[in-house]
Write a protein that holds these residues in place. Structure first.
Motif, PDB file in Angstrom:
ATOM      1  N   ARG A 146      24.701  -6.003  -6.180  1.00 24.77           N
ATOM      2  CA  ARG A 146      24.573  -4.762  -6.932  1.00 24.77           C
ATOM      3  C   ARG A 146      23.273  -4.059  -6.567  1.00 24.77           C
ATOM      4  O   ARG A 146      22.212  -4.678  -6.523  1.00 24.77           O
ATOM      5  CB  ARG A 146      24.597  -5.094  -8.418  1.00 24.77           C
ATOM      6  N   TYR A 147      23.351  -2.753  -6.322  1.00 22.04           N
ATOM      7  CA  TYR A 147      22.160  -1.946  -6.051  1.00 22.04           C
ATOM      8  C   TYR A 147      21.870  -1.124  -7.306  1.00 22.04           C
ATOM      9  O   TYR A 147      22.763  -0.500  -7.857  1.00 22.04           O
ATOM     10  CB  TYR A 147      22.381  -0.973  -4.903  1.00 22.04           C
ATOM     11  N   THR A 148      20.618  -1.126  -7.724  1.00 21.88           N
ATOM     12  CA  THR A 148      20.206  -0.317  -8.873  1.00 21.88           C
ATOM     13  C   THR A 148      19.041   0.568  -8.450  1.00 21.88           C
ATOM     14  O   THR A 148      18.407   0.324  -7.417  1.00 21.88           O
ATOM     15  CB  THR A 148      19.760  -1.213 -10.046  1.00 21.88           C
ATOM     16  N   THR A 149      18.756   1.568  -9.257  1.00 25.46           N
ATOM     17  CA  THR A 149      17.602   2.414  -8.945  1.00 25.46           C
ATOM     18  C   THR A 149      16.306   1.615  -9.065  1.00 25.46           C
ATOM     19  O   THR A 149      15.342   1.902  -8.355  1.00 25.46           O
ATOM     20  CB  THR A 149      17.563   3.653  -9.852  1.00 25.46           C
ATOM     21  N   THR A 150      16.271   0.601  -9.911  1.00 24.68           N
ATOM     22  CA  THR A 150      15.080  -0.248 -10.021  1.00 24.68           C
ATOM     23  C   THR A 150      14.869  -1.020  -8.727  1.00 24.68           C
ATOM     24  O   THR A 150      13.747  -1.093  -8.206  1.00 24.68           O
ATOM     25  CB  THR A 150      15.215  -1.213 -11.214  1.00 24.68           C
ATOM     26  N   ARG A 157      11.942   6.063 -10.999  1.00 23.61           N
ATOM     27  CA  ARG A 157      11.756   4.646 -11.343  1.00 23.61           C
ATOM     28  C   ARG A 157      10.429   4.102 -10.828  1.00 23.61           C
ATOM     29  O   ARG A 157       9.950   3.095 -11.336  1.00 23.61           O
ATOM     30  CB  ARG A 157      12.889   3.797 -10.770  1.00 23.61           C
ATOM     31  N   ASP A 200      22.489   4.466 -15.416  1.00 21.40           N
ATOM     32  CA  ASP A 200      22.592   3.736 -14.160  1.00 21.40           C
ATOM     33  C   ASP A 200      22.357   2.246 -14.377  1.00 21.40           C
ATOM     34  O   ASP A 200      22.944   1.417 -13.709  1.00 21.40           O
ATOM     35  CB  ASP A 200      21.566   4.297 -13.166  1.00 21.40           C
ATOM     36  N   GLU A 201      21.510   1.895 -15.311  1.00 20.48           N
ATOM     37  CA  GLU A 201      21.126   0.512 -15.543  1.00 20.48           C
ATOM     38  C   GLU A 201      21.958  -0.188 -16.609  1.00 20.48           C
ATOM     39  O   GLU A 201      21.744  -1.352 -16.878  1.00 20.48           O
ATOM     40  CB  GLU A 201      19.651   0.444 -15.924  1.00 20.48           C
ATOM     41  N   ARG A 221      28.061  -1.572 -15.375  1.00 21.82           N
ATOM     42  CA  ARG A 221      28.263  -0.455 -14.446  1.00 21.82           C
ATOM     43  C   ARG A 221      28.368  -1.012 -13.032  1.00 21.82           C
ATOM     44  O   ARG A 221      27.505  -1.754 -12.583  1.00 21.82           O
ATOM     45  CB  ARG A 221      27.127   0.540 -14.535  1.00 21.82           C
ATOM     46  N   GLN A 262      28.077  -0.945  -9.193  1.00 19.72           N
ATOM     47  CA  GLN A 262      27.339  -0.223  -8.135  1.00 19.72           C
ATOM     48  C   GLN A 262      27.327  -1.076  -6.886  1.00 19.72           C
ATOM     49  O   GLN A 262      26.958  -2.230  -6.928  1.00 19.72           O
ATOM     50  CB  GLN A 262      25.916   0.077  -8.563  1.00 19.72           C
TER      51      GLN A 262
END
Length: 158
Positions: free
Chosen positions: A81-85, A119, A150-151, A155, A157
């Motif tokens: 999973r890719y997150t903005t964090t 972020r 997003d987090e 969700r 991603q």
């Protein structure tokens, strides 16, 4: 053209980022103290899409870095999973490698790139609008809501 950097030390999730450094076109002494500019592209778009903006900033004496986010373009695509964090951590590692101090670097992002910039929580964060002459702050409730969304758990991603 371009270079590669292995990132992921902060997150424990290694990836190889492809990046390009662009030198200022103005070689006079007035450009030597200008803050560098890191341009962060949005979802599914590589850093080459910044070419018009690169010319704008280098023409005004700024050093500029563009890069392909993990999973995009010439950067590696590790599973998970890719997150903005996670992607903001990649931005920090890239800035550290370049010896660019976060508080002295201008960040510009489009869409997801703006959320990644947000972020990082650096003091100077911008989102590029259609005209490079107009930069607006990403520190708005709308972006904070999108980052929280997003987090949120569950969700998907990739």
């Amino acid at each position: 053209m371009g270079s590669e950097l292995v990132v992921g030390a902060l997150s424990g999730r290694l990836a190889t980022l492809h990046y390009d450094l662009h030198s200022p076109l103005a070689a006079d002494s007035s450009s030597s103290g200008k803050a560098p500019v890191l341009l962060i592209m949005g979802f599914c778009t590589d850093g080459a899409q910044w070419d018009d903006q690169v010319g704008f900033f280098t023409g005004r004496g700024h050093r500029v870095c563009t890069f392909d986010n993990r999973g995009i373009g010439r950067s590696s695509c590790p599973s998970g999973r890719y997150t903005t964090t996670l992607m903001a951590a990649d931005v920090f590692e890239l800035m550290a490698y370049l010896n660019w101090i976060p508080s002295g670097t201008h960040l510009a992002g489009i869409s997801m790139g703006g959320m990644c910039a947000d972020r990082t929580q650096t003091p100077v964060i911008h989102i590029m609008t259609p005209s490079p002459d107009h930069l607006t702050s990403a520190q708005t409730p709308l972006w904070q809501d999108r980052v929280r969304d997003d987090e949120r758990p569950g969700r998907s991603q990739t």
